[in-house]
Design an enzyme around this catalytic site. Structure first.
Site, short mmCIF file in Angstrom:
data_model
loop_
_atom_site.label_atom_id
_atom_site.label_comp_id
_atom_site.label_asym_id
_atom_site.label_seq_id
_atom_site.Cartn_x
_atom_site.Cartn_y
_atom_site.Cartn_z
N LYS A 188 15.56 -3.61 25.91
CA LYS A 188 15.90 -2.19 25.97
C LYS A 188 17.18 -1.98 26.76
O LYS A 188 18.07 -1.24 26.34
CB LYS A 188 14.76 -1.40 26.63
N GLN A 202 7.25 1.55 31.71
CA GLN A 202 6.71 0.54 30.80
C GLN A 202 5.19 0.41 30.99
O GLN A 202 4.71 0.21 32.10
CB GLN A 202 7.40 -0.81 31.09
N ASP A 204 9.51 8.64 25.96
CA ASP A 204 8.41 8.02 25.22
C ASP A 204 7.55 9.08 24.53
O ASP A 204 6.73 8.76 23.67
CB ASP A 204 7.52 7.21 26.18
#
Ligand code: NDP
Length: 296
Positions: A54, A98, A121
């Protein structure tokens, strides 16, 4: 006739190229660089690989990338303090925590402490509610990538029968909302669904998000249907390690009209959509018109 293979790798590269062009313009016209912060708690090897790639791709599209690696025993208070700091940092437009988090941390509490406008997200309860009511939100990356591929392949998917196999909060449910938003007739199947093969046979679009290697079989697929395979399963076959999806590619590809491969289908689209979401968040934060085609 063999199915058309939907090349997620190439499509993701195209999306990242579009993001990079917009980032360039934001810098030139407004002096703004979108910034993405990724927070990793603990040392899960798979998560470390994701975070690294990422970060690399964030820099490649011209954005600022910030990584915060915290020890596995970090306290909830310390993690929340970091999130508060990032929420208030004007150079950070997107924050990704994460998952999974170590067991002693309350994932819902942590995610809901994010500024919803920076929740790239799309897991914050406000974004879930906005998506569910058809309002502008941050959309979870994996289902957004699936939707983009479907729109790209079909043009319009309005009126099509879609069956989403899986009802998780990160894939199945938001996927169903997005398909409904594009006027599909949507069925969500799960482990208690009766006669799953028969349910899937009614679908023009099948999204497999089950977490079970090669579960969806070719004889479940209506001839000509589109199969979007979200699954990522690591298996061993003939002594070799292999990555397979939740659909049995070989049998499904013989019947489907189009199918995403694993690897090289949905997977690459997820990071591309994370970058697209960060760009969108940056535009919204600065009152700049957001780019077309990169959001739901
Ligand atoms: P979850 O384990 O959270 O959810 C799986 C869902 O599948 C559940 O709703 C479950 O039903 C359903 N299910 C399980 N077994 C069956 C069965 N035998 N028949 C019908 N339904 C069943 O998984 P995720 O949604 O997180 O992930 C799904 C897949 O997508 C995984 O392979 C994962 O690795 C992959 N993934 C890929 C991403 C990417 O970037 N490409 C990103 C995220 C996930 P129930 O609710 O009843 O238990």
């Amino acid at each position: 006739m063999a199915a058309t293979v939907i090349d997620g790798k190439a499509f993701a590269a195209k999306v990242r190229g579009q993001v990079a062009e917009h980032v360039e313009r934001l810098k030139a016209d407004h002096g703004i660089t979108p910034g993405l912060a990724v927070v990793l708690v603990g040392e899960d090897p798979a998560s470390e690989v994701y975070v690294r790639s990422k970060g690399k791709m964030t820099v490649e599209v011209g954005m600022k990338s910030v990584e915060h690696k915290l020890d596995a025993d970090t306290s909830e208070a310390d993690l929340l303090a970091l999130i508060d700091q990032l929420n208030n940092d004007p150079e950070i437009h997107g924050i990704l925590v994460q998952l999974p988090l170590p067991k002693h941390l309350d994932e819902d509490l942590v995610i809901n402490s994010l500024d919803p406008a920076k929740d790239v997200d799309g897991f914050h309860i406000s974004n879930v509610g906005l998506l569910g009511t058809g309002q502008k939100s941050m959309v979870p990356c994996t289902p957004l990538g699936c939707l983009m591929m479907l729109r790209d392949h079909h043009g319009s998917i309005s009126g099509m029968n879609a069956v989403v196999v899986g009802r998780s909060n990160i894939v199945g449910k938001p996927m169903a909302q997005l398909l409904l938003g594009d006027s599909c007739t949507v069925t969500i199947a799960h482990s208690r669904t009766k006669d799953l093969p028969e349910v899937v046979r009614g679908a023009d679009i099948v999204v497999a998000a089950v977490g079970r290697p090669e579960m969806v079989q070719g004889d479940w697929i209506k001839p000509g249907a589109t199969v979007i395979d979200v699954g990522i399963n690591r298996i061993e076959r003939d002594g070799k390690k292999k990555l397979v999806g939740d659909a049995d590619y070989e049998s499904c590809a013989k019947v489907a009209g189009a199918i995403t491969p694993v690897p090289g289908g949905v997977g690459p689209m997820t990071i591309a959509c994370l970058l697209a979401n960060t760009l969108t968040a940056c535009c919204r934060a600065n009152g700049i018109e957001e780019p077309e085609g990169l959001t739901a």
